[in-house]
Design a protein around this motif. Structure first.
Motif, PDB file in Angstrom:
ATOM      1  N   THR A   1     -30.492 -31.825  -2.935  1.00  0.00           N
ATOM      2  CA  THR A   1     -30.471 -33.546  -3.090  1.00  0.00           C
ATOM      3  C   THR A   1     -29.972 -34.079  -2.063  1.00  0.00           C
TER       4      THR A   1
ATOM      5  N   GLY B   1     -32.262 -34.969  -8.025  1.00  0.00           N
ATOM      6  CA  GLY B   1     -30.752 -34.757  -8.582  1.00  0.00           C
ATOM      7  C   GLY B   1     -29.960 -36.113  -8.582  1.00  0.00           C
ATOM      8  N   TRP B   2     -30.278 -36.943  -7.724  1.00  0.00           N
ATOM      9  CA  TRP B   2     -29.477 -38.318  -7.926  1.00  0.00           C
ATOM     10  C   TRP B   2     -30.177 -39.198  -8.987  1.00  0.00           C
TER      11      TRP B   2
ATOM     12  N   ALA C   1     -17.860 -30.411  -6.955  1.00  0.00           N
ATOM     13  CA  ALA C   1     -18.901 -29.626  -7.609  1.00  0.00           C
ATOM     14  C   ALA C   1     -18.788 -28.177  -7.011  1.00  0.00           C
TER      15      ALA C   1
ATOM     16  N   THR D   1     -28.430 -29.114  -8.536  1.00  0.00           N
ATOM     17  CA  THR D   1     -29.149 -29.681  -7.636  1.00  0.00           C
ATOM     18  C   THR D   1     -29.648 -28.880  -6.367  1.00  0.00           C
TER      19      THR D   1
ATOM     20  N   TYR E   1     -21.176 -28.747 -12.364  1.00  0.00           N
ATOM     21  CA  TYR E   1     -22.120 -29.147 -11.349  1.00  0.00           C
ATOM     22  C   TYR E   1     -22.393 -28.304 -10.217  1.00  0.00           C
TER      23      TYR E   1
ATOM     24  N   ASN F   1     -20.309 -26.114  -4.574  1.00  0.00           N
ATOM     25  CA  ASN F   1     -21.420 -25.935  -3.590  1.00  0.00           C
ATOM     26  C   ASN F   1     -21.738 -24.846  -2.762  1.00  0.00           C
TER      27      ASN F   1
ATOM     28  N   HIS G   1     -27.476 -36.634  -1.841  1.00  0.00           N
ATOM     29  CA  HIS G   1     -26.653 -37.507  -2.903  1.00  0.00           C
ATOM     30  C   HIS G   1     -26.002 -38.747  -2.069  1.00  0.00           C
TER      31      HIS G   1
ATOM     32  N   ALA H   1     -26.153 -32.753   0.711  1.00  0.00           N
ATOM     33  CA  ALA H   1     -26.503 -32.227  -0.424  1.00  0.00           C
ATOM     34  C   ALA H   1     -25.469 -31.654  -1.313  1.00  0.00           C
ATOM     35  N   HIS H   2     -23.943 -31.651  -0.837  1.00  0.00           N
ATOM     36  CA  HIS H   2     -23.047 -31.335  -1.662  1.00  0.00           C
ATOM     37  C   HIS H   2     -22.227 -32.423  -2.289  1.00  0.00           C
ATOM     38  N   LEU H   3     -21.409 -32.294  -3.355  1.00  0.00           N
ATOM     39  CA  LEU H   3     -20.653 -33.356  -3.967  1.00  0.00           C
ATOM     40  C   LEU H   3     -19.203 -32.774  -4.105  1.00  0.00           C
TER      41      LEU H   3
ATOM     42  N   CYS I   1     -24.145 -27.362  -6.889  1.00  0.00           N
ATOM     43  CA  CYS I   1     -25.157 -28.292  -5.640  1.00  0.00           C
ATOM     44  C   CYS I   1     -25.299 -27.417  -4.529  1.00  0.00           C
TER      45      CYS I   1
END
Length: 233
Positions: A122, A83-84, A200, A119, A152, A202, A124, A195-197, A154
């Motif tokens: 991931t 993912g990254w 995004a 992702t 996105y 999520n 992050h 794992a979250h952005l 996540c």
């Protein structure tokens, strides 16, 4: 036709480990291929070194899919470290921090032909010293759901609460290396918080483990894929 999809394996994972997920997606109408990575492809990246060998294979696979299906955009599903690494591939900034390639090598700036990035487990972010250089490059240059033209998604698993005991020591240590806290929820390797952005979509999936080698259902298990595949274009 639904958009073609490329799967990026997790760290030290091989393409073969994603064959079941690839089949599930193809059966659902998403023409899907996995970046053909072997464990040997990962060895040059050990110890926080450059991800250029992996980016070369990602770029080759993505461009083959774009040409094969004559499509302007594809989806990417990236597991764990994939993912990254995918976020490096999407971004405009030259990934030259290891001094092993020239700025014009053309292994990034791919965001214009990616529709959706999903992702799966991931990390992050990370506080682990070997991964900081690469992850800080991503975090500092492409914070959150950075590209407005990409959707996105996540996905985090909630399977193991980390505690400092024999049963959950692996999760505890992995979470602590990642976010500095071991007593938290995650998929046994990646804590939910990593794992979250920001920005995004999520998701948290109950009882979902990190990888195909985990003791329970993972993100690519037949019963779990329907929970996130609906977000693909």
């Amino acid at each position: 036709m639904k958009l073609p999809t490329v799967i990026i394996p997790g760290y030290f994972a091989t393409a073969e480990e994603y064959s079941e997920l690839e089949t599930i997606l193809n059966d659902r109408g998403f023409p899907t291929v996995t970046v053909p990575l072997s464990q040997g492809d990962w060895w040059p990246t050990v110890g926080g070194r450059s991800m250029i060998p992996i980016l070369r294979q990602i770029d080759r696979t993505v461009k083959e899919v774009l040409q094969q299906y004559n499509t302007p955009k594809i989806n990417i599903i990236a597991h764990s470290a994939g993912g990254w690494i995918a976020r490096i591939y999407l971004g405009e900034k030259p990934y030259t921090i290891h001094g092993d390639v020239a700025e014009n090598v053309g292994l990034w700036n791919a965001h214009s032909y990616i529709n959706t990035l999903i992702t799966l487990g991931t990390p992050h972010v990370s506080q682990e010293r070997w991964t900081r250089k690469n992850l800080d490059f991503v975090k500092d240059n492409y914070p959150g759901a950075f590209h407005p033209d990409i959707r996105y998604i996540c996905v985090a698993g909630k399977a193991v609460y980390g505690k400092f005991n024999l049963k959950t020591w692996l999760a505890f240590n992995s979470y602590k290396l990642t976010i500095g806290i071991g007593e938290t929820w995650g998929d046994g390797i990646t804590p939910i918080a990593a794992a979250h952005l920001e920005g995004a979509e999520n998701l948290v999936l109950e009882d979902v483990w990190h990888s195909p080698r985990s003791p329970g259902k993972w993100y690519g298990s037949p019963a779990i894929v329907p929970l996130w595949v609906k977000y693909l274009a």
